[in-house]
Design a protein around this motif. Structure first.
Motif, mmCIF file in Angstrom:
data_model
loop_
_atom_site.group_PDB
_atom_site.id
_atom_site.type_symbol
_atom_site.label_atom_id
_atom_site.label_comp_id
_atom_site.label_asym_id
_atom_site.label_seq_id
_atom_site.Cartn_x
_atom_site.Cartn_y
_atom_site.Cartn_z
ATOM 1 N N GLY A 190 -3.333 -11.886 -4.129
ATOM 2 C CA GLY A 190 -3.460 -11.135 -2.874
ATOM 3 C C GLY A 190 -4.563 -10.105 -2.963
ATOM 4 N N ASN A 191 -4.750 -9.413 -1.858
ATOM 5 C CA ASN A 191 -5.749 -8.345 -1.822
ATOM 6 C C ASN A 191 -5.370 -7.203 -2.734
ATOM 7 O OD1 ASN A 191 -6.986 -9.803 0.196
ATOM 8 N ND2 ASN A 191 -5.933 -8.673 1.835
ATOM 9 N N SER A 192 -6.403 -6.538 -3.217
ATOM 10 C CA SER A 192 -6.157 -5.320 -3.981
ATOM 11 C C SER A 192 -6.382 -4.117 -3.089
ATOM 12 C CB SER A 192 -7.119 -5.221 -5.155
ATOM 13 O OG SER A 192 -6.725 -6.103 -6.180
ATOM 14 N N VAL A 193 -5.727 -3.036 -3.429
ATOM 15 C CA VAL A 193 -5.966 -1.765 -2.764
ATOM 16 C C VAL A 193 -5.810 -0.689 -3.823
ATOM 17 C CG1 VAL A 193 -3.581 -1.579 -1.968
ATOM 18 C CG2 VAL A 193 -5.369 -0.348 -0.754
ATOM 19 N N ILE A 194 -6.580 0.379 -3.656
ATOM 20 C CA ILE A 194 -6.540 1.465 -4.647
ATOM 21 C C ILE A 194 -5.887 2.689 -4.035
ATOM 22 C CG2 ILE A 194 -7.957 3.047 -6.032
ATOM 23 C CD1 ILE A 194 -10.056 0.722 -6.144
ATOM 24 N N ILE A 195 -4.950 3.234 -4.752
ATOM 25 C CA ILE A 195 -4.242 4.437 -4.299
ATOM 26 C C ILE A 195 -4.585 5.574 -5.254
ATOM 27 C CG2 ILE A 195 -1.951 5.495 -4.114
ATOM 28 C CD1 ILE A 195 -0.954 2.793 -3.040
ATOM 29 N N VAL A 196 -4.973 6.723 -4.688
ATOM 30 C CA VAL A 196 -5.333 7.874 -5.511
ATOM 31 C C VAL A 196 -4.518 9.085 -5.071
ATOM 32 C CG1 VAL A 196 -7.197 9.445 -6.185
ATOM 33 C CG2 VAL A 196 -7.686 7.010 -5.821
ATOM 34 N N ASP A 197 -3.995 9.803 -6.057
ATOM 35 C CA ASP A 197 -3.327 11.081 -5.797
ATOM 36 C C ASP A 197 -4.199 12.130 -6.480
ATOM 37 O OD1 ASP A 197 -1.616 13.166 -5.393
ATOM 38 O OD2 ASP A 197 -0.077 12.471 -6.793
ATOM 39 N N TRP A 198 -4.971 12.854 -5.688
ATOM 40 C CA TRP A 198 -5.973 13.774 -6.248
ATOM 41 C C TRP A 198 -5.637 15.189 -5.797
ATOM 42 C CZ3 TRP A 198 -11.966 12.527 -5.901
ATOM 43 C CH2 TRP A 198 -12.628 13.185 -6.970
ATOM 44 N N GLY A 199 -5.155 15.955 -6.751
ATOM 45 C CA GLY A 199 -4.769 17.332 -6.446
ATOM 46 C C GLY A 199 -5.641 18.323 -7.170
ATOM 47 N N THR A 200 -5.248 19.576 -7.090
ATOM 48 C CA THR A 200 -6.020 20.643 -7.725
ATOM 49 C C THR A 200 -6.030 20.481 -9.240
ATOM 50 O OG1 THR A 200 -5.378 22.102 -5.934
ATOM 51 C CG2 THR A 200 -6.240 23.148 -7.907
ATOM 52 N N SER A 201 -4.882 20.072 -9.792
ATOM 53 C CA SER A 201 -4.790 20.023 -11.251
ATOM 54 C C SER A 201 -4.602 18.615 -11.805
ATOM 55 C CB SER A 201 -3.644 20.916 -11.726
ATOM 56 O OG SER A 201 -2.442 20.513 -11.102
ATOM 57 N N SER A 202 -4.624 17.604 -10.949
ATOM 58 C CA SER A 202 -4.389 16.246 -11.471
ATOM 59 C C SER A 202 -5.119 15.181 -10.657
ATOM 60 C CB SER A 202 -2.891 15.934 -11.462
ATOM 61 O OG SER A 202 -2.428 15.905 -10.124
ATOM 62 N N PHE A 203 -5.348 14.065 -11.298
ATOM 63 C CA PHE A 203 -5.943 12.885 -10.662
ATOM 64 C C PHE A 203 -5.204 11.678 -11.208
ATOM 65 C CE2 PHE A 203 -8.639 9.180 -10.667
ATOM 66 C CZ PHE A 203 -9.434 9.254 -9.531
ATOM 67 N N ARG A 204 -4.568 10.927 -10.324
ATOM 68 C CA ARG A 204 -3.922 9.680 -10.744
ATOM 69 C C ARG A 204 -4.379 8.573 -9.806
ATOM 70 N NH1 ARG A 204 2.405 10.862 -10.932
ATOM 71 N NH2 ARG A 204 2.453 9.034 -12.290
ATOM 72 N N ALA A 205 -4.515 7.384 -10.347
ATOM 73 C CA ALA A 205 -4.964 6.276 -9.500
ATOM 74 C C ALA A 205 -4.276 4.985 -9.932
ATOM 75 C CB ALA A 205 -6.481 6.130 -9.580
ATOM 76 N N TRP A 206 -4.053 4.122 -8.954
ATOM 77 C CA TRP A 206 -3.426 2.831 -9.207
ATOM 78 C C TRP A 206 -4.202 1.740 -8.476
ATOM 79 C CZ3 TRP A 206 -0.842 7.248 -7.652
ATOM 80 C CH2 TRP A 206 0.152 7.760 -8.492
ATOM 81 N N LEU A 207 -4.407 0.637 -9.145
ATOM 82 C CA LEU A 207 -4.955 -0.561 -8.494
ATOM 83 C C LEU A 207 -3.764 -1.476 -8.254
ATOM 84 C CD1 LEU A 207 -7.525 -2.284 -7.724
ATOM 85 C CD2 LEU A 207 -7.344 -3.271 -10.031
ATOM 86 N N ILE A 208 -3.463 -1.734 -7.005
ATOM 87 C CA ILE A 208 -2.242 -2.522 -6.747
ATOM 88 C C ILE A 208 -2.524 -3.733 -5.870
ATOM 89 C CG2 ILE A 208 -0.789 -0.441 -6.893
ATOM 90 C CD1 ILE A 208 -0.411 -0.714 -3.833
ATOM 91 N N ASP A 209 -1.558 -4.630 -5.904
ATOM 92 C CA ASP A 209 -1.577 -5.778 -5.012
ATOM 93 C C ASP A 209 -1.035 -5.311 -3.666
ATOM 94 O OD1 ASP A 209 -1.238 -9.154 -5.124
ATOM 95 O OD2 ASP A 209 -0.097 -8.038 -3.601
ATOM 96 N N GLU A 210 -1.839 -5.482 -2.616
ATOM 97 C CA GLU A 210 -1.468 -4.894 -1.334
ATOM 98 C C GLU A 210 -0.135 -5.425 -0.816
ATOM 99 O OE1 GLU A 210 -4.578 -4.818 1.573
ATOM 100 O OE2 GLU A 210 -3.260 -4.134 3.169
ATOM 101 N N GLU A 211 0.102 -6.722 -1.012
ATOM 102 C CA GLU A 211 1.340 -7.269 -0.447
ATOM 103 C C GLU A 211 2.581 -6.990 -1.276
ATOM 104 O OE1 GLU A 211 0.137 -11.366 0.706
ATOM 105 O OE2 GLU A 211 -1.514 -10.110 1.472
ATOM 106 N N THR A 212 2.477 -7.217 -2.570
ATOM 107 C CA THR A 212 3.670 -7.060 -3.409
ATOM 108 C C THR A 212 3.826 -5.642 -3.942
ATOM 109 O OG1 THR A 212 2.478 -7.570 -5.437
ATOM 110 C CG2 THR A 212 3.397 -9.440 -4.210
ATOM 111 N N GLY A 213 2.741 -4.897 -3.965
ATOM 112 C CA GLY A 213 2.803 -3.545 -4.530
ATOM 113 C C GLY A 213 2.737 -3.535 -6.043
ATOM 114 N N ARG A 214 2.588 -4.697 -6.640
ATOM 115 C CA ARG A 214 2.524 -4.757 -8.094
ATOM 116 C C ARG A 214 1.310 -3.982 -8.601
ATOM 117 N NH1 ARG A 214 0.687 -7.736 -12.283
ATOM 118 N NH2 ARG A 214 -0.663 -9.030 -10.962
ATOM 119 N N VAL A 215 1.524 -3.183 -9.657
ATOM 120 C CA VAL A 215 0.436 -2.374 -10.204
ATOM 121 C C VAL A 215 -0.374 -3.213 -11.185
ATOM 122 C CG1 VAL A 215 -0.153 -0.326 -11.571
ATOM 123 C CG2 VAL A 215 1.735 -0.222 -9.916
ATOM 124 N N ARG A 216 -1.651 -3.371 -10.866
ATOM 125 C CA ARG A 216 -2.519 -4.176 -11.739
ATOM 126 C C ARG A 216 -3.162 -3.320 -12.826
ATOM 127 N NH1 ARG A 216 -4.954 -7.559 -6.634
ATOM 128 N NH2 ARG A 216 -3.335 -9.166 -6.653
#
Lengths: 310, 310
Positions: B2-28
């Motif tokens: 499936g398609n990939s989508v990137i999710i980022v949580d970027w705050g003042t003190s942290s940066f986290r990112a996930w590459l996931i499968d858009e449909e299943t939500g599985r973290v690649r």
């Protein structure tokens, strides 16, 4: 000319000294702005003491020195253990500690609450007894605002209870090191509308941790100018202190003695009046002077040295 | 695949990112600990973004990126104005802002309370909607502890109210810059008895400004070891937050959803349970992932791009 005596109020951030006539209390000379202990290394205390007071003490028999404040703390010049409540001024005088290696130099101890939780003061106790003497009473409640604000209760001439609020320190620390100080210029004038808004916010529910954040959100979305943040935060914190203390010791119709420097007089009077207190202001410098004089009178008598002429 | 989508949580003190499968939500793939915005200059944001996500985006049509958190603040990469409450996840998706000069990169806006006083959040809103989806309900109350703790209420799928407490920031600032941190070593283990004592102190009258000072006096006179000050202060502040919030939104017998990182789970559960809440914990990372996925689903639909295969 009567005997001279030297009174010193030496705290973390300030040093004040007065050369006075022991009998009349007339001030012969004074030092308004010396260096607080925080600006000195521990080993520098004796030298700085000599530097400030050397000229006043240059006599065959140097005038005695009585010091109040954090100078008697563990991190001060020499520790003066604090007697537990209830404490009279006689007891404070009795527990006054001679500075070792110095000639007729004394540290007035603080006092402490030996309950759970414990509490502690150093310097405010002489202001309380001084203000009591100035007011001519034996019973009173006191508010002494500052870095660590004290609310105290004296009954039959004895200090029977007090509580500390970190109002001034929280103000300084949040402005200097939290998001609330972001973008603030070094100084800005007082803004009485913002101070008033802070007092009103402090009266709402939600607690101080919530109120503090409004000092940011009101800037972002509430029309509070950045230049008014200090005044708003001041209203918030003073209002929170007064509100919480009013739960512990509600207004009883009698005068509350407010002991402070001039700068804190108006904001505290506003907050106290709003909370239903009648208050009477006494200058903290005058209270210190009178309080240490009272300690000295008792102490010289206890030592059998009253009236010795120099 | 499936398609990939990137999710980022970027705050003042942290940066986290996930590459996931858009449909299943599985973290690649994922990046656990990047640099928060506070550790970067504003002009470095685009380059740091490319540095972190370049490999994942190296396709003919790079996967879309959705970022939540302070990245959308005025001092972030690009401001994403916050819609006022009440807000549904559809509205959050509709207000998602494209980053100018970047290809298919979006910032999820925060939300705000347009009342007096105003309030604001950025990042927690996606965790709230994510936790709601994970819980399968449409109505819930939430506690999201942290630097700026949020208590929120969702009714009929819409975020209708929230409040912020500066709990975590006051903790850090008082330890780092006030007398309470004096003499503390860099790190010390947790002390559950001290934490409990802090919770108990917070339940007393006197207010937070008084409670804070007990973190000093208990060390001086109350037998609290210096190594336990952090735990005690943590109990004090978490207890104060929960106590004040319990006045605003008392326990109603329903589950409160606690969304936090693992480290805050136990202390908050202890404080909430003590105050009478039943609570259910949801990992904040899982809540973010699910929340942004929900935003993405609405947003791709709104943009008419759902299901486009890369």
């Amino acid at each position: 000319m009567g005997n001279s005596v030297i009174i010193v109020d030496w705290g973390t951030s300030s040093f004040r000294a007065w050369l006075i006539d022991e009998e009349t209390g007339r001030v012969r000379d004074s030092i308004a702005e010396g260096r607080g202990m925080g600006a000195l290394d521990t080993r520098e205390f004796p030298a700085y003491f000599d530097e400030c007071l050397g000229a006043w003490r240059a006599r065959t028999i140097p005038p005695p020195v009585y010091m109040a404040g954090m100078v008697g703390a563990a991190q001060g010049w020499q520790e003066a253990p604090q007697p537990p409540l209830p404490v009279t001024i006689r007891e404070v005088a009795r527990q006054t500690v001679p500075v070792s290696g110095a000639d007729d130099v004394w540290i007035v101890p603080g006092v402490r609450v030996a309950a759970d939780p414990p509490d502690v003061m150093r310097g405010e106790e002489v202001q309380i007894f001084g203000a009591l003497a100035l007011s001519g009473g034996q019973d009173a409640r006191f508010c002494l605002p500052g870095t660590h604000s004290k609310w105290a209760h004296v009954a039959n001439g004895a200090l029977v209870d007090f509580h500390t609020s970190m109002t001034g320190e929280v103000y300084a620390v949040m402005l200097g090191h939290s998001i609330l100080g972001r973008g603030l210029e070094e100084s800005a004038g007082e803004n009485s509308a913002a101070f008033q808004l802070g007092l009103e916010q402090a009266d709402r529910s939600g607690g101080l941790l919530l109120h503090l954040f409004t000092a940011r959100t009101r800037v972002l979305f509430g029309g509070l100018p950045l230049t008014a943040v200090r005044s708003y935060l001041s209203g918030l914190l003073i209002g929170s202190e007064v509100r919480a203390m009013a739960e512990l010791t509600p207004p009883d119709g009698k005068e509350l003695l407010l002991i402070s420097a001039t700068a804190l007089r108006e904001p505290y009077q506003a907050a106290l009046t709003r909370a239903g207190y009648r208050c009477h202001w006494i200058d903290s410098g005058a209270a210190t002077l009178r309080g240490v004089r009272e300690v000295i009178a008792h102490h010289r008598q206890q030592e059998g040295r009253a009236g010795t002429d120099v």
